[in-house]
Write a protein that holds these residues in place. Structure first.
Motif, PDB file in Angstrom:
ATOM      1  N   ARG A  38     -17.801 -15.068  22.553  1.00  0.00           N
ATOM      2  CA  ARG A  38     -16.785 -14.069  22.884  1.00  0.00           C
ATOM      3  C   ARG A  38     -15.401 -14.488  22.380  1.00  0.00           C
ATOM      4  O   ARG A  38     -14.673 -13.682  21.803  1.00  0.00           O
ATOM      5  N   LEU A  39     -15.028 -15.759  22.577  1.00  0.00           N
ATOM      6  CA  LEU A  39     -13.726 -16.222  22.140  1.00  0.00           C
ATOM      7  C   LEU A  39     -13.618 -16.219  20.620  1.00  0.00           C
ATOM      8  O   LEU A  39     -12.572 -15.876  20.055  1.00  0.00           O
ATOM      9  N   GLN A  40     -14.709 -16.586  19.930  1.00  0.00           N
ATOM     10  CA  GLN A  40     -14.681 -16.592  18.471  1.00  0.00           C
ATOM     11  C   GLN A  40     -14.550 -15.170  17.917  1.00  0.00           C
ATOM     12  O   GLN A  40     -13.837 -14.934  16.941  1.00  0.00           O
ATOM     13  N   VAL A  41     -15.230 -14.223  18.539  1.00  0.00           N
ATOM     14  CA  VAL A  41     -15.111 -12.825  18.103  1.00  0.00           C
ATOM     15  C   VAL A  41     -13.679 -12.333  18.298  1.00  0.00           C
ATOM     16  O   VAL A  41     -13.110 -11.648  17.443  1.00  0.00           O
ATOM     17  N   ALA A  57     -12.028 -11.534  14.791  1.00  0.00           N
ATOM     18  CA  ALA A  57     -12.190 -10.121  14.439  1.00  0.00           C
ATOM     19  C   ALA A  57     -11.223  -9.210  15.177  1.00  0.00           C
ATOM     20  O   ALA A  57     -10.587  -8.349  14.571  1.00  0.00           O
ATOM     21  N   THR A  58     -11.097  -9.397  16.493  1.00  0.00           N
ATOM     22  CA  THR A  58     -10.286  -8.455  17.279  1.00  0.00           C
ATOM     23  C   THR A  58      -8.797  -8.682  17.081  1.00  0.00           C
ATOM     24  O   THR A  58      -8.043  -7.763  16.745  1.00  0.00           O
ATOM     25  N   LEU A  59      -8.349  -9.922  17.282  1.00  0.00           N
ATOM     26  CA  LEU A  59      -6.920 -10.217  17.221  1.00  0.00           C
ATOM     27  C   LEU A  59      -6.327  -9.990  15.832  1.00  0.00           C
ATOM     28  O   LEU A  59      -5.230  -9.420  15.722  1.00  0.00           O
ATOM     29  N   ALA A 100      -5.058  -8.601  26.855  1.00  0.00           N
ATOM     30  CA  ALA A 100      -6.423  -8.869  26.394  1.00  0.00           C
ATOM     31  C   ALA A 100      -7.429  -8.676  27.524  1.00  0.00           C
ATOM     32  O   ALA A 100      -8.506  -8.097  27.332  1.00  0.00           O
ATOM     33  N   LEU A 101      -7.093  -9.153  28.716  1.00  0.00           N
ATOM     34  CA  LEU A 101      -8.005  -8.989  29.851  1.00  0.00           C
ATOM     35  C   LEU A 101      -8.035  -7.548  30.357  1.00  0.00           C
ATOM     36  O   LEU A 101      -8.967  -7.166  31.067  1.00  0.00           O
ATOM     37  N   ALA A 102      -7.022  -6.736  29.996  1.00  0.00           N
ATOM     38  CA  ALA A 102      -7.030  -5.332  30.376  1.00  0.00           C
ATOM     39  C   ALA A 102      -7.771  -4.457  29.364  1.00  0.00           C
ATOM     40  O   ALA A 102      -8.037  -3.286  29.655  1.00  0.00           O
ATOM     41  N   ALA A 103      -8.083  -5.002  28.181  1.00  0.00           N
ATOM     42  CA  ALA A 103      -8.815  -4.244  27.164  1.00  0.00           C
ATOM     43  C   ALA A 103     -10.305  -4.269  27.470  1.00  0.00           C
ATOM     44  O   ALA A 103     -10.883  -5.335  27.713  1.00  0.00           O
ATOM     45  N   ARG A 104     -10.932  -3.119  27.430  1.00  0.00           N
ATOM     46  CA  ARG A 104     -12.346  -3.026  27.827  1.00  0.00           C
ATOM     47  C   ARG A 104     -13.273  -3.713  26.843  1.00  0.00           C
ATOM     48  O   ARG A 104     -14.363  -4.143  27.237  1.00  0.00           O
ATOM     49  N   ASN A 105     -12.881  -3.825  25.583  1.00  0.00           N
ATOM     50  CA  ASN A 105     -13.743  -4.481  24.605  1.00  0.00           C
ATOM     51  C   ASN A 105     -13.531  -5.981  24.540  1.00  0.00           C
ATOM     52  O   ASN A 105     -14.217  -6.673  23.785  1.00  0.00           O
ATOM     53  N   VAL A 106     -12.584  -6.516  25.326  1.00  0.00           N
ATOM     54  CA  VAL A 106     -12.309  -7.946  25.334  1.00  0.00           C
ATOM     55  C   VAL A 106     -12.594  -8.563  26.698  1.00  0.00           C
ATOM     56  O   VAL A 106     -13.081  -9.695  26.782  1.00  0.00           O
ATOM     57  N   GLU A 120     -16.085  -6.444  14.716  1.00  0.00           N
ATOM     58  CA  GLU A 120     -16.496  -7.291  15.841  1.00  0.00           C
ATOM     59  C   GLU A 120     -18.009  -7.490  15.858  1.00  0.00           C
ATOM     60  O   GLU A 120     -18.506  -8.601  16.102  1.00  0.00           O
ATOM     61  N   ALA A 121     -18.744  -6.410  15.601  1.00  0.00           N
ATOM     62  CA  ALA A 121     -20.207  -6.522  15.604  1.00  0.00           C
ATOM     63  C   ALA A 121     -20.704  -7.443  14.493  1.00  0.00           C
ATOM     64  O   ALA A 121     -21.671  -8.190  14.679  1.00  0.00           O
ATOM     65  N   ALA A 122     -20.043  -7.387  13.325  1.00  0.00           N
ATOM     66  CA  ALA A 122     -20.462  -8.247  12.218  1.00  0.00           C
ATOM     67  C   ALA A 122     -20.262  -9.713  12.555  1.00  0.00           C
ATOM     68  O   ALA A 122     -21.134 -10.560  12.274  1.00  0.00           O
ATOM     69  N   VAL A 123     -19.126 -10.044  13.156  1.00  0.00           N
ATOM     70  CA  VAL A 123     -18.883 -11.435  13.541  1.00  0.00           C
ATOM     71  C   VAL A 123     -19.826 -11.859  14.656  1.00  0.00           C
ATOM     72  O   VAL A 123     -20.349 -12.983  14.675  1.00  0.00           O
ATOM     73  N   ARG A 124     -20.076 -10.947  15.600  1.00  0.00           N
ATOM     74  CA  ARG A 124     -20.978 -11.261  16.709  1.00  0.00           C
ATOM     75  C   ARG A 124     -22.410 -11.501  16.206  1.00  0.00           C
ATOM     76  O   ARG A 124     -23.157 -12.298  16.792  1.00  0.00           O
ATOM     77  N   ALA A 125     -22.780 -10.809  15.117  1.00  0.00           N
ATOM     78  CA  ALA A 125     -24.138 -10.963  14.585  1.00  0.00           C
ATOM     79  C   ALA A 125     -24.373 -12.341  13.997  1.00  0.00           C
ATOM     80  O   ALA A 125     -25.527 -12.758  13.833  1.00  0.00           O
TER      81      ALA A 125
END
Length: 588
Positions: A504-507, A511-513, A420-426, A494-499
């Motif tokens: 960051r943790l909730q997204v 959405a991501t996981l 997760a920490l190696a993923a650029r979007n996370v 991810e963008a929908a949840v972020r909106a």
């Protein structure tokens, strides 16, 4: 069998007299296959946790081994590197064997994959046979192939090339077959429409589409074979692995760990080089072979599309009516930067292959001269025998399975945060993602056998060392796969949840996981498959399991027992493979 999801008719509600009744809510019933898959995955997870506890993998074990770790560090430093010329010779010899083995696997895998692919196979029975060859090659451990070829060809590079090359067909052939089945059938149909035969369709309509995948998978296998070469050094294959085995058997940890560090550096260099080549291939393959200026070019309405070939002076001629007309455009592609790059890649590949064959010292007469003895050698391995130790073999096989499950659990728990920490979007920042990508590359570069030797010295002989070695090693592969899967999720979700104002943790959790969860399950099952085979090999250095019985039987020339162990491992790997295929199909 799928259970029907149609809801039962609902009688009208007596309270709906004053208005239209609400439509009854339809709740689909869960599928029987989905419930069975969940139960099986829960059982596998429970067995992994039990294996972890039964092997006594806990903090107390590590604390008790702290003194051994300090003693090992004192005996390891300072590192003792061989002279520079000797080190270069060993590196060159190792890379020559690895490149030749990878080249052999590619040459064998392409025809096998063509027959195994559903859209290019000549007959369904041929496809079944080719798939069987792929499964068999994956299930037979490379060290067993090395033992067999050692009896035929003796010590040297040829044994390693054949063992790694034939074993690699299991993975490379499967990847190639999957890539061929996913091609666009349009180009192949167009070639067939010209009257081309089956071979012409394959060469012109299929292989050009899968060429980037062929090269990428070959480079990935090159990286794997480099680590495998260390294992084969313990059964007589020349190179760095053979020198590491000699140093560790003599308890010369300074020289052994220095050479292991050299292997790590080579693995990192190969990983970086193959990654750069794969990225270049993706850029080259973009657009189906069109140049950037040609993309999106649409001809005016009512006019045919023209090729973007600029006219050249003197390219015009006169027809019989005296009107000057342009000559036909040139069919051969121009020498643009893209073609120059492809030509350079091809030239470097040919030169590297030729240099590797020369550097490995492969001679046709050695191969063909020993073929006459292969029948007699294979006869030594049949029929299978138990040697009176069948209960011990079954017990050690169960230990191997426990090691694999416990190591997979360790790898999965550690790989999820690392990936997760190696993923650029996370990752919280690009620097964090880059740092953890480096960690993943470094962990992947350490051969599991070297980790097993270290843990054997620290924790002692037994299954604990094997489970810890495979668990740490799994972080490298699983961490990379998890990071790639997280980066490939749909960013719109991810963008929908972020909106909604989520953090960051909730997204990540919402959405991501969930999007990457099916891929993560597939990666864990693949790692379990790999760990079962690797656990067999680690027994060679005393890390527990049936691998120790395999090596002892080979040393005392009890080849019937070797065959029995091989069949037991094959049955276990095949069972896990079939189970993983079913679970991946259901989860998807």
């Amino acid at each position: 069998m799928t259970v029907s999801t149609a809801p039962a008719p609902t009688p009208p509600s007596p309270t709906s007299a004053q208005g239209p009744a609400e439509a009854p809510r339809t709740v689909p019933r869960p599928r029987a296959g989905g419930i069975a898959a969940l139960l099986v995955m829960a059982a596998l997870a429970g067995f992994a946790c039990w294996s972890f506890a039964d092997l006594r993998l806990n903090a107390a074990t590590l604390v008790d081994s702290a003194a051994n770790a300090a003693d090992f560090a004192g005996r390891m430093f300072p590192l003792d590197f061989p002279p520079a010329l000797e080190l270069l010779r060993l590196c060159g010899q190792t890379m020559a064997v690895v490149v030749c083995a990878t080249l052999l696997s590619v040459l064998l895998s392409v025809p096998v994959a063509v027959v195994a692919a559903g859209n290019t196979t000549p007959h369904p029975s041929a496809r079944f046979a080719a798939r069987g060859v792929i499964v068999l090659a994956r299930a037979v451990p490379d060290v067993v192939l090395a033992i067999i070829f050692f009896r035929v060809f003796g010590l040297g590079a040829l044994t390693g090339v054949l063992a790694m090359g034939l074993h690699s067909v299991g993975m490379v052939g499967k990847m190639y077959a999957d890539a061929i089945e996913q091609i666009d059938e349009g180009p192949r149909t167009a070639v067939r429409a010209t009257g081309a035969g089956r071979l012409q369709q394959l060469v012109s309509g299929v292989l050009p589409q899968v060429l980037p995948s062929l090269v990428a998978n070959a480079l990935h296998r090159l990286d794997i074979n480099l680590r495998i070469s260390v294992v084969l050094g313990f059964v007589g294959v020349n190179g760095l692995g053979f020198e590491i085995a000699g140093a560790l058997n003599a308890l010369d940890y300074r020289r052994g760990m220095a050479l292991a560090l050299v292997v790590l550096a080579l693995c990192v260099l190969v990983e970086l080089l193959s990654g750069a080549i794969r990225r270049a291939l993706l850029r080259t393959a973009d657009g189906g072979g069109r140049t950037r200026s040609q993309k999106g070019a649409v001809p005016p309405a009512g006019k045919p599309a023209l090729t973007a070939v600029p006219p050249t002076p003197g390219a015009e001629g006169r027809s019989g009516d005296g009107v000057r007309r342009p000559e036909s455009p040139r069919i051969s592609p121009p020498w643009n930067p893209r073609r120059l790059r492809r030509t350079a890649y091809a030239a470097v590949t040919v030169l590297t292959a030729a240099a590797s064959v020369w550097g490995a010292g492969l001679a046709p007469e050695q191969f063909f001269g020993a073929l006459g003895d292969i029948g007699r050698t294979l006869g030594l391995f049949w029929p299978p025998e138990t040697g009176g130790i069948m209960p011990d073999l079954l017990a050690d096989l169960f230990v191997t399975i426990k090691i694999a499950f416990a190591a997979t659990l360790i790898g999965a728990v550690l790989a999820l945060p690392v990936g997760a920490l190696a993923a650029r979007n996370v990752a919280p920042s690009p620097a964090t993602a880059t740092a953890f990508r480096v960690v993943v590359v470094l962990v992947r570069g350490v051969p599991e056998l070297v980790l097993a030797i270290v843990f054997v010295v620290i924790t002692g002989l037994g299954a604990v060392a094997g489970a810890l070695a495979l668990g740490v090693g799994a972080v490298g592969l699983l961490g990379k796969l998890v990071a790639d899967s997280l980066e490939e999720v749909d960013p719109g979700v991810e963008a929908a949840v972020r909106a909604t104002g989520a953090g960051r943790l909730q997204v990540f959790c919402s959405a991501t996981l969930p999007q990457a969860a099916p891929a993560f399950v597939g990666h864990v099952l693949y790692q379990l498959d790999v760990n079962i085979r690797s656990a067999t090999l680690l027994g060679i250095v005393g890390a527990g399991g049936i691998g120790f019985d395999l090596l002892n039987a080979a040393r005392v020339l009890d080849f019937g027992v070797v065959t029995t162990v091989l069949l037991m491992v094959f049955a276990t790997v095949l069972t896990v493979e079939l189970l993983a295929v079913w679970l991946r199909r259901v989860v998807r």
